[in-house]
Design a protein around this motif. Sequence first.
Motif, short mmCIF file in Angstrom:
data_model
loop_
_atom_site.label_atom_id
_atom_site.label_comp_id
_atom_site.label_asym_id
_atom_site.label_seq_id
_atom_site.Cartn_x
_atom_site.Cartn_y
_atom_site.Cartn_z
N SER A 130 0.83 -1.21 0.00
CA SER A 130 0.00 0.00 0.00
C SER A 130 0.87 1.27 0.00
O SER A 130 0.38 2.35 -0.28
N TYR A 131 2.15 1.12 0.30
CA TYR A 131 3.06 2.27 0.28
C TYR A 131 3.93 2.31 -0.97
O TYR A 131 4.83 3.13 -1.08
N VAL A 132 3.69 1.37 -1.87
CA VAL A 132 4.56 1.26 -3.04
C VAL A 132 3.82 1.72 -4.29
O VAL A 132 2.70 1.28 -4.54
N ASP A 133 4.44 2.62 -5.05
CA ASP A 133 3.81 3.13 -6.27
C ASP A 133 4.55 2.62 -7.51
O ASP A 133 5.74 2.34 -7.46
N VAL A 134 3.80 2.60 -8.61
CA VAL A 134 4.41 2.25 -9.89
C VAL A 134 5.31 3.41 -10.33
O VAL A 134 4.94 4.57 -10.21
N LEU A 135 6.50 3.08 -10.80
CA LEU A 135 7.47 4.11 -11.19
C LEU A 135 7.11 4.69 -12.56
O LEU A 135 6.36 4.08 -13.31
N PRO A 136 7.68 5.86 -12.88
CA PRO A 136 7.42 6.44 -14.21
C PRO A 136 8.08 5.64 -15.33
O PRO A 136 8.93 4.79 -15.08
N ALA A 137 7.69 5.97 -16.56
CA ALA A 137 8.23 5.25 -17.73
C ALA A 137 9.55 5.87 -18.18
O ALA A 137 9.87 7.01 -17.84
N GLU A 138 10.31 5.09 -18.90
CA GLU A 138 11.56 5.57 -19.50
C GLU A 138 11.68 4.94 -20.89
O GLU A 138 10.99 3.97 -21.20
N GLN A 139 12.57 5.52 -21.69
CA GLN A 139 12.82 4.97 -23.02
C GLN A 139 14.02 4.04 -22.90
O GLN A 139 15.02 4.39 -22.29
N GLN A 140 13.89 2.83 -23.45
CA GLN A 140 14.99 1.87 -23.35
C GLN A 140 15.27 1.27 -24.73
O GLN A 140 14.34 0.96 -25.47
N PRO A 141 16.56 1.04 -25.04
CA PRO A 141 16.85 0.22 -26.23
C PRO A 141 16.24 -1.16 -26.00
O PRO A 141 16.14 -1.61 -24.84
N LEU A 142 15.84 -1.82 -27.07
CA LEU A 142 15.06 -3.04 -26.94
C LEU A 142 15.59 -4.08 -25.96
O LEU A 142 14.88 -4.52 -25.06
N VAL A 143 16.82 -4.50 -26.14
CA VAL A 143 17.30 -5.64 -25.35
C VAL A 143 17.41 -5.26 -23.87
O VAL A 143 17.19 -6.08 -22.99
N ASP A 144 17.70 -3.99 -23.61
CA ASP A 144 17.79 -3.54 -22.21
C ASP A 144 16.43 -3.58 -21.53
O ASP A 144 16.35 -3.54 -20.30
N ALA A 145 15.35 -3.62 -22.31
CA ALA A 145 14.00 -3.59 -21.74
C ALA A 145 13.51 -4.98 -21.34
O ALA A 145 12.38 -5.12 -20.88
N LEU A 146 14.34 -5.98 -21.50
CA LEU A 146 13.94 -7.35 -21.15
C LEU A 146 13.39 -7.38 -19.73
O LEU A 146 14.03 -6.90 -18.80
N GLY A 147 12.20 -7.93 -19.55
CA GLY A 147 11.61 -8.07 -18.22
C GLY A 147 10.87 -6.82 -17.76
O GLY A 147 10.21 -6.85 -16.72
N GLN A 148 10.96 -5.72 -18.48
CA GLN A 148 10.24 -4.51 -18.08
C GLN A 148 8.83 -4.51 -18.69
O GLN A 148 8.54 -5.27 -19.61
N VAL A 149 7.99 -3.63 -18.13
CA VAL A 149 6.59 -3.59 -18.56
C VAL A 149 6.42 -2.46 -19.58
O VAL A 149 6.79 -1.32 -19.31
N LEU A 150 5.85 -2.80 -20.71
CA LEU A 150 5.64 -1.83 -21.79
C LEU A 150 4.66 -0.75 -21.33
O LEU A 150 3.59 -1.05 -20.80
N ALA A 151 5.03 0.53 -21.54
CA ALA A 151 4.20 1.64 -21.06
C ALA A 151 3.34 2.25 -22.15
O ALA A 151 2.51 3.11 -21.89
N ALA A 152 3.54 1.85 -23.40
CA ALA A 152 2.71 2.34 -24.51
C ALA A 152 2.60 1.24 -25.55
O ALA A 152 3.56 0.48 -25.74
N ASP A 153 1.43 1.16 -26.21
CA ASP A 153 1.24 0.14 -27.25
C ASP A 153 2.33 0.27 -28.32
O ASP A 153 2.72 1.38 -28.67
N VAL A 154 2.75 -0.85 -28.85
CA VAL A 154 3.61 -0.84 -30.03
C VAL A 154 2.79 -1.37 -31.20
O VAL A 154 2.19 -2.44 -31.11
N SER A 155 2.73 -0.59 -32.29
CA SER A 155 1.98 -1.02 -33.48
C SER A 155 2.93 -1.14 -34.65
O SER A 155 4.05 -0.63 -34.62
N SER A 156 2.43 -1.79 -35.68
CA SER A 156 3.21 -1.90 -36.90
C SER A 156 2.66 -0.91 -37.92
O SER A 156 1.46 -0.76 -38.05
#
Length: 444
Positions: free
Chosen positions: A13-39
């Motif tokens: 109850s004291y823990v908040d979701v952190l803000p988003a950041e831009q990551q190169p693809l491979v560095d984002a492994l295991g992170q949660v996508l913050a915006a839809d990716v479309s083709s």
Amino acid sequence: MISIEEALGRILSYVDVLPAEQQPLVDALGQVLAADVSSSFDIPPLDNTAMDGYAVRAEDTAGATEDPVQLRVIGELAAGYTFDRTVEPGAAVRIMTGAPVPAGADAIVPFEETDEPFQAAPSGVRRLAAEVKVLKTAETGANIRRAGEDLRAGQVVVPKGTVLRPSEIGVIASVGTAAVKVIRRPVVAVLSTGDELLEPGERRAGARIYDSNAHSVSALVRRYGGVPMMLGIAKDTVEELTAKIHEGLAADLLITSAGVSRGDYDIVKDVLTREGEIDFWTVAMKPGKPLAFGCFQKDGRRIPHIGLPGNPVSAMVAFEIFGRPAMLKMMGKSDWRRPIVRAIAEEHIVNRNDPRLFLARCIVTERDGRYYASPTGAQGSGILTSMMRANALTLIPAEIDVVEPGEEIQVMMLDWSRGEEWGSYLAEGQDSAAAAIGETAASP
Ligand code: AMP
Ligand code: MG
């Protein structure tokens, strides 16, 4: 004493979701996508061949199965290129997997269904034959991968909220996207406390012991996708502890170990009470009973703090139970439950006269579709090797004093490692267990 569920609920109850950041693809492994990716285009972008062979007009191959049909070879096409002419009746283009189907052609005849000997010639040596014999009638569309058969232009290919695994990272790359918006990884400050502690690598001295907690906990932080900020060791003095804690407030989460029990030198309590808003709990779990939890305020931010017990097993187990979910929530994940399976106890497990849930370290193996759990030797909360040998924790309720061999218990999986890594840790005489672990088939 409070339950694990209650303690975890209060912490979260004291823990908040952190803000988003831009990551190169491979560095984002295991992170949660913050915006839809479309083709922005179809995948594959063009009709292309699924086989090496000849692009032909299907109608030209009518009857080829009975009587081979000879076609004129008008050119050759590799993946990545386009053919600038049209395949007229009676013509064929030699073509490689992935190359776009030339205009006029509507089927691919694989080499195996022609008279072309199936052998790789050294490049630059082979000359393109003027003719090819087709040995089998081709259906219209044979061996052609259609444009857009995987993904359509405009389609959301990976939705916001997805935890990125290697497959999502591959799909995002395939739509031409090189970086993604993901929820930031938490920076987790890790601080050990105690006059007795030495840094590994320092010279051993008398009654002092090496700090293992900072290392095991930082490794867990990294395993679960966070960035450990190792603050080292604070002596049991108010000044040093206060200074180190202030350093730690640059992080998103502060983890300390030790100094939360009832000893005279457990000054962590005093410092935390003065510097932050802190609670000390006894949690109904064994190991890991004494736990501190609170929050500090700095520069308008709230930094949650989990004070783990000092004993090395307790510190790791308490981090697994409380620190990991806190980190995962910060990372925007919604599911931090561990897989829980029913396993057959292979030995006596005794938890007499203890009103706490018993999280005994055990090895879970699978044989003939059933899980078996064996405790990993002495279960003292200072015996860190019991953790090293384990891949699971038992969940034995307080009411149960003794589990007999053959009885079913619940176990919480920490990982599903197969036998190779475990074999070398097993004591002599446990060869059969080692062999059994080697057969573990489950994966998360
Ligand atoms: P405490 O909570 O300070 O009473 O510590 C409980 C036990 O854990 C004591 O035996 C400590 O020496 C041990 N301990 C505390 N911190 C660490 C650490 N960072 N690494 C290894 N052992 C520790
Ligand atoms: Mg201490």
